[in-house]
Structure formats: C-alpha cells, structure tokens
Design a protein around this motif. Structure first.
Motif, PDB file in Angstrom:
ATOM      1  N   ASP A   1       0.819  -1.207   0.000  1.00  0.00           N
ATOM      2  CA  ASP A   1       0.000   0.000   0.000  1.00  0.00           C
ATOM      3  C   ASP A   1       0.857   1.263   0.000  1.00  0.00           C
ATOM      4  O   ASP A   1       0.356   2.370   0.175  1.00  0.00           O
ATOM      5  CB  ASP A   1      -0.936   0.016   1.220  1.00  0.00           C
ATOM      6  N   GLY A   2       2.177   1.054  -0.190  1.00  0.00           N
ATOM      7  CA  GLY A   2       3.056   2.204  -0.261  1.00  0.00           C
ATOM      8  C   GLY A   2       3.279   2.910   1.053  1.00  0.00           C
ATOM      9  O   GLY A   2       3.808   4.020   1.085  1.00  0.00           O
ATOM     10  N   SER A   3       2.901   2.282   2.164  1.00  0.00           N
ATOM     11  CA  SER A   3       2.966   2.964   3.443  1.00  0.00           C
ATOM     12  C   SER A   3       4.381   2.960   3.998  1.00  0.00           C
ATOM     13  O   SER A   3       5.132   2.002   3.840  1.00  0.00           O
ATOM     14  CB  SER A   3       2.019   2.311   4.446  1.00  0.00           C
ATOM     15  N   ALA A   4       4.757   4.057   4.624  1.00  0.00           N
ATOM     16  CA  ALA A   4       5.999   4.125   5.358  1.00  0.00           C
ATOM     17  C   ALA A   4       5.765   3.528   6.746  1.00  0.00           C
ATOM     18  O   ALA A   4       4.710   2.955   7.018  1.00  0.00           O
ATOM     19  CB  ALA A   4       6.453   5.580   5.461  1.00  0.00           C
ATOM     20  N   GLN A   5       6.739   3.674   7.621  1.00  0.00           N
ATOM     21  CA  GLN A   5       6.550   3.163   8.968  1.00  0.00           C
ATOM     22  C   GLN A   5       5.332   3.815   9.596  1.00  0.00           C
ATOM     23  O   GLN A   5       5.204   5.041   9.574  1.00  0.00           O
ATOM     24  CB  GLN A   5       7.778   3.439   9.836  1.00  0.00           C
ATOM     25  N   PRO A   6       4.413   3.002  10.155  1.00  0.00           N
ATOM     26  CA  PRO A   6       3.217   3.588  10.765  1.00  0.00           C
ATOM     27  C   PRO A   6       3.571   4.405  11.994  1.00  0.00           C
ATOM     28  O   PRO A   6       4.611   4.197  12.633  1.00  0.00           O
ATOM     29  CB  PRO A   6       2.374   2.365  11.127  1.00  0.00           C
ATOM     30  N   LYS A   7       2.688   5.330  12.332  1.00  0.00           N
ATOM     31  CA  LYS A   7       2.914   6.192  13.487  1.00  0.00           C
ATOM     32  C   LYS A   7       2.794   5.407  14.785  1.00  0.00           C
ATOM     33  O   LYS A   7       3.531   5.663  15.748  1.00  0.00           O
ATOM     34  CB  LYS A   7       1.907   7.346  13.484  1.00  0.00           C
ATOM     35  N   HIS A   8       1.857   4.461  14.829  1.00  0.00           N
ATOM     36  CA  HIS A   8       1.635   3.670  16.033  1.00  0.00           C
ATOM     37  C   HIS A   8       1.687   2.184  15.693  1.00  0.00           C
ATOM     38  O   HIS A   8       1.420   1.780  14.561  1.00  0.00           O
ATOM     39  CB  HIS A   8       0.281   4.005  16.662  1.00  0.00           C
ATOM     40  N   MET A   9       2.007   1.383  16.686  1.00  0.00           N
ATOM     41  CA  MET A   9       2.113  -0.059  16.484  1.00  0.00           C
ATOM     42  C   MET A   9       0.733  -0.709  16.391  1.00  0.00           C
ATOM     43  O   MET A   9      -0.245  -0.205  16.955  1.00  0.00           O
ATOM     44  CB  MET A   9       2.930  -0.690  17.611  1.00  0.00           C
ATOM     45  N   SER A  10       0.685  -1.845  15.693  1.00  0.00           N
ATOM     46  CA  SER A  10      -0.527  -2.650  15.609  1.00  0.00           C
ATOM     47  C   SER A  10      -0.535  -3.649  16.760  1.00  0.00           C
ATOM     48  O   SER A  10       0.492  -4.257  17.068  1.00  0.00           O
ATOM     49  CB  SER A  10      -0.580  -3.407  14.282  1.00  0.00           C
ATOM     50  N   LEU A  11      -1.700  -3.833  17.364  1.00  0.00           N
ATOM     51  CA  LEU A  11      -1.840  -4.736  18.506  1.00  0.00           C
ATOM     52  C   LEU A  11      -3.090  -5.582  18.363  1.00  0.00           C
ATOM     53  O   LEU A  11      -4.085  -5.132  17.788  1.00  0.00           O
ATOM     54  CB  LEU A  11      -1.930  -3.949  19.820  1.00  0.00           C
ATOM     55  N   PHE A  12      -3.030  -6.785  18.905  1.00  0.00           N
ATOM     56  CA  PHE A  12      -4.224  -7.620  18.977  1.00  0.00           C
ATOM     57  C   PHE A  12      -4.054  -8.599  20.128  1.00  0.00           C
ATOM     58  O   PHE A  12      -2.930  -8.912  20.538  1.00  0.00           O
ATOM     59  CB  PHE A  12      -4.481  -8.369  17.668  1.00  0.00           C
ATOM     60  N   PRO A  13      -5.151  -9.103  20.680  1.00  0.00           N
ATOM     61  CA  PRO A  13      -5.073 -10.054  21.793  1.00  0.00           C
ATOM     62  C   PRO A  13      -5.112 -11.499  21.318  1.00  0.00           C
ATOM     63  O   PRO A  13      -5.638 -11.810  20.247  1.00  0.00           O
ATOM     64  CB  PRO A  13      -6.338  -9.727  22.594  1.00  0.00           C
ATOM     65  N   ARG A  14      -4.542 -12.374  22.125  1.00  0.00           N
ATOM     66  CA  ARG A  14      -4.726 -13.805  21.938  1.00  0.00           C
ATOM     67  C   ARG A  14      -5.155 -14.421  23.255  1.00  0.00           C
ATOM     68  O   ARG A  14      -4.839 -13.912  24.336  1.00  0.00           O
ATOM     69  CB  ARG A  14      -3.451 -14.481  21.427  1.00  0.00           C
ATOM     70  N   PHE A  15      -5.879 -15.538  23.149  1.00  0.00           N
ATOM     71  CA  PHE A  15      -6.348 -16.258  24.318  1.00  0.00           C
ATOM     72  C   PHE A  15      -5.339 -17.350  24.688  1.00  0.00           C
ATOM     73  O   PHE A  15      -4.713 -17.942  23.796  1.00  0.00           O
ATOM     74  CB  PHE A  15      -7.708 -16.900  24.050  1.00  0.00           C
ATOM     75  N   PRO A  16      -5.191 -17.671  25.967  1.00  0.00           N
ATOM     76  CA  PRO A  16      -4.283 -18.757  26.337  1.00  0.00           C
ATOM     77  C   PRO A  16      -4.597 -20.076  25.628  1.00  0.00           C
ATOM     78  O   PRO A  16      -3.687 -20.841  25.303  1.00  0.00           O
ATOM     79  CB  PRO A  16      -4.481 -18.878  27.851  1.00  0.00           C
ATOM     80  N   SER A  17      -5.872 -20.334  25.353  1.00  0.00           N
ATOM     81  CA  SER A  17      -6.256 -21.597  24.709  1.00  0.00           C
ATOM     82  C   SER A  17      -5.781 -21.691  23.264  1.00  0.00           C
ATOM     83  O   SER A  17      -5.812 -22.765  22.667  1.00  0.00           O
ATOM     84  CB  SER A  17      -7.777 -21.772  24.753  1.00  0.00           C
ATOM     85  N   SER A  18      -5.344 -20.577  22.690  1.00  0.00           N
ATOM     86  CA  SER A  18      -4.845 -20.613  21.317  1.00  0.00           C
ATOM     87  C   SER A  18      -3.399 -21.077  21.248  1.00  0.00           C
ATOM     88  O   SER A  18      -2.856 -21.240  20.154  1.00  0.00           O
ATOM     89  CB  SER A  18      -4.985 -19.238  20.650  1.00  0.00           C
ATOM     90  N   PHE A  19      -2.772 -21.291  22.410  1.00  0.00           N
ATOM     91  CA  PHE A  19      -1.376 -21.716  22.460  1.00  0.00           C
ATOM     92  C   PHE A  19      -1.240 -23.085  23.117  1.00  0.00           C
ATOM     93  O   PHE A  19      -1.992 -23.440  24.027  1.00  0.00           O
ATOM     94  CB  PHE A  19      -0.535 -20.711  23.258  1.00  0.00           C
ATOM     95  N   THR A  20      -0.236 -23.803  22.666  1.00  0.00           N
ATOM     96  CA  THR A  20       0.153 -25.057  23.290  1.00  0.00           C
ATOM     97  C   THR A  20       1.633 -24.963  23.657  1.00  0.00           C
ATOM     98  O   THR A  20       2.285 -23.954  23.387  1.00  0.00           O
ATOM     99  CB  THR A  20      -0.119 -26.254  22.358  1.00  0.00           C
ATOM    100  N   GLY A  21       2.173 -26.002  24.277  1.00  0.00           N
ATOM    101  CA  GLY A  21       3.536 -25.954  24.761  1.00  0.00           C
ATOM    102  C   GLY A  21       4.552 -26.519  23.784  1.00  0.00           C
ATOM    103  O   GLY A  21       4.230 -27.065  22.722  1.00  0.00           O
ATOM    104  N   HIS A  22       5.785 -26.389  24.176  1.00  0.00           N
ATOM    105  CA  HIS A  22       6.923 -26.921  23.430  1.00  0.00           C
ATOM    106  C   HIS A  22       6.760 -28.430  23.220  1.00  0.00           C
ATOM    107  O   HIS A  22       6.362 -29.165  24.118  1.00  0.00           O
ATOM    108  CB  HIS A  22       8.194 -26.630  24.237  1.00  0.00           C
ATOM    109  N   GLY A  23       7.051 -28.871  21.993  1.00  0.00           N
ATOM    110  CA  GLY A  23       7.002 -30.296  21.688  1.00  0.00           C
ATOM    111  C   GLY A  23       5.636 -30.834  21.352  1.00  0.00           C
ATOM    112  O   GLY A  23       5.500 -32.001  20.968  1.00  0.00           O
TER     113      GLY A  23
END
Length: 291
Positions: free
Chosen positions: A96-118
């Motif tokens: 989209d031709g955008s330079a570095q945005p003025k502010h960072m993008s953020l979003f949440p994740r739920f613990p259930s969306s992650f699993t452990g190593h291995g």
C-alpha cells in the motif's frame, strides 16, 4: 557461554507442575513451594524466579524431558498481547506504499490458542492456511501504568519464545480485525521455558531464526524492530495497566509462509523451530484436528 537458567511449566504424573530444566532433565519444585505458589505466574508476581533456580542447584532431576508434556510457561496470564507488522521488511510486504506507521498494531490472543513446546500445532478442518510466525516473548514482572521507555526493561521478569500460529484466511474475514484468525485452539505455541531477564543485551543483541523442516524461513535481529520493546511496553501501558505475568509477543520478521509464491502453509508432519541464542529453541510439529 554459560547456560541460562530455564524455568518450565509442565505436566507429569497426572499433575501440572513447575521446575528448573537442567542438562540431565527437570528438577520438580512444585512440592517445595506448594505453600506459596501454584503456577509460574505466582512465582513471577513474587519476584521469585531466582529463588526457584537456587532451590534446584545440586539436585538430581525428577523427570527426563521426554517424560513430561511442556505447558505454556504462564498458563493463566491476565493478558496476552501481540505486536503486529513490527519489522521494516514485514511492513513492506503490505503493498500500500505505506511508510513506517505512526503507532504499532496490537491484537489479543487467548491462552487456549497456544500449546507448549514439543506439542503439535493443530490445523482445523475449516481452513488449511495455518502459518508460522517466530517471535520473542516478554513476561512482565513488575506491573505498571504509563511506564516510561527508559524504565521499561525494569518491568520485564523473563523471556520466552512464541510461534504465533495464524489461520491466514481468517484474518481476512473482516475489514480491520485479525482476532479470529489468531485465536484458533492450539494453533500457536509459547515456550519452551522462561529465561530470567537480567541483562539488556538479552534483547538488544537477540537474533531470531525460524526453521521449517530444517529450512531457514525467518532470520532477523530485534534491533531492526520499528517499535523496540521499550516502546511497546510504554505504549501498551498507556491504555492498560500491565500486571505481573502479562505476556507480550513482540513481533515477527518477514518470511512467513503466506509470503511465498505459492504460499508455503504448514501441513501435518512439518516441524517448526523458533530459536534465539540465550533463550532456547521452541519446537512443534503439525497435526490435523481430530473431530
């Protein structure tokens, strides 16, 4: 280089536990601290990671690594927040031709969306565009609001790694919302353990590498981030009070599977490794969901 302390949450012998990983296995400290701590979040809140490490010194392992199922290190965080599009090459991927945005993008994740190593990342039957994103994760140790960037590192208790697995087609379901593509059960991973944060160089000099079946897909240094971790903590704490045990995934470099032509999405049997020297290697396989 001296092996950093490694503090893990794991399941073994029918119980969720925590302990210190050594070269010979895992020293289980659950019973030692049962009157004070139930989870590693409790340990972080008490500022007691070093106490766990000291308690494991000179002790024989109670479990071999192969005898346990690793859990995400902070199993019950108040918040998991993820920073998106935080490397210049990632920003350039958006045509989209955008330079570095003025502010960072953020979003949440739920613990259930992650699993452990291995453990396997799960590809759902509804969509097969499961992708990988290797990231460094910080765990907040000292809470606060409106934290100044120059003070931000004082609020970090520990580091770990994240495969911020994403169902790509589902991040495009809405005009400006990625939450539903980022929160499929067991689609990402955090781990393998916590490494106490004791030196700014652990972040400032860090290089993150992602491999799929041994092939390097992502390789960059955190110094290239558009929004450094100090700024992430300052910005996030402007609008929400950070609490001990809060988890922040700090951003992924270019090289995700969606950016290949044709895309290289993950399929059952793949092995994904996220590695940062001084933290460790987070490894996961891929499996289809069993209905």
């Amino acid at each position: 280089m001296t092996q950093p302390a490694r503090i893990a949450a794991f399941h073994a012998a029918g119980q969720d536990r925590f302990g210190v990983v050594t070269d010979g296995g895992i020293v289980d400290l659950t019973a030692d601290f049962a009157d004070r701590f139930t989870t590693l979040r409790d340990v972080v809140e008490a500022g007691a990671l070093a106490e766990l490490v000291a308690a494991a010194e000179g002790r024989a392992p109670d479990f071999a690594e192969g005898e346990v199922r690793f859990l995400i290190p902070i199993t019950n965080p108040d918040k998991i927040l993820c920073v998106g599009v935080n490397f210049p090459d990632r920003n350039a991927e958006y045509k989209d031709g955008s330079a570095q945005p003025k502010h960072m993008s953020l979003f949440p994740r739920f613990p259930s969306s992650f699993t452990g190593h291995g453990q396997p990342l799960i590809r759902p039957p509804e969509n097969h565009t499961l992708d990988y994103e290797g990231e460094v994760v910080i765990v907040i140790g000292k809470g606060g609001r409106r934290i100044k960037p120059e003070d931000a590192y004082d609020h970090i208790a520990a580091l770990t790694l994240c495969n911020e697995g994403t169902i790509r087609d589902w991040v495009r379901h809405a005009k400006f919302n990625v939450t539903q593509g980022k929160n499929w059960d067991n689609s990402g991973s955090i781990g393998p353990w916590l490494v106490p944060f004791t030196d700014a160089a652990q972040l400032d000099d860090a290089r993150i590498v992602t491999r799929v079946n041994g092939e390097v897909r992502q390789d960059d240094v955190l110094a290239n981030m558009m929004f450094p971790i100090r700024e992430e903590i300052a910005y996030i704490s402007t609008f929400t009070t950070l609490k001990p045990g809060d988890v922040i995934a700090t951003g992924t470099p270019t090289g995700a599977g969606a950016r290949f032509d044709p895309p290289k999405y993950l399929v059952p049997g793949d092995v994904v490794e996220i590695e940062v020297a001084g933290i460790g290697t987070l490894m996961n396989t891929i499996a289809d969901e069993v209905l």
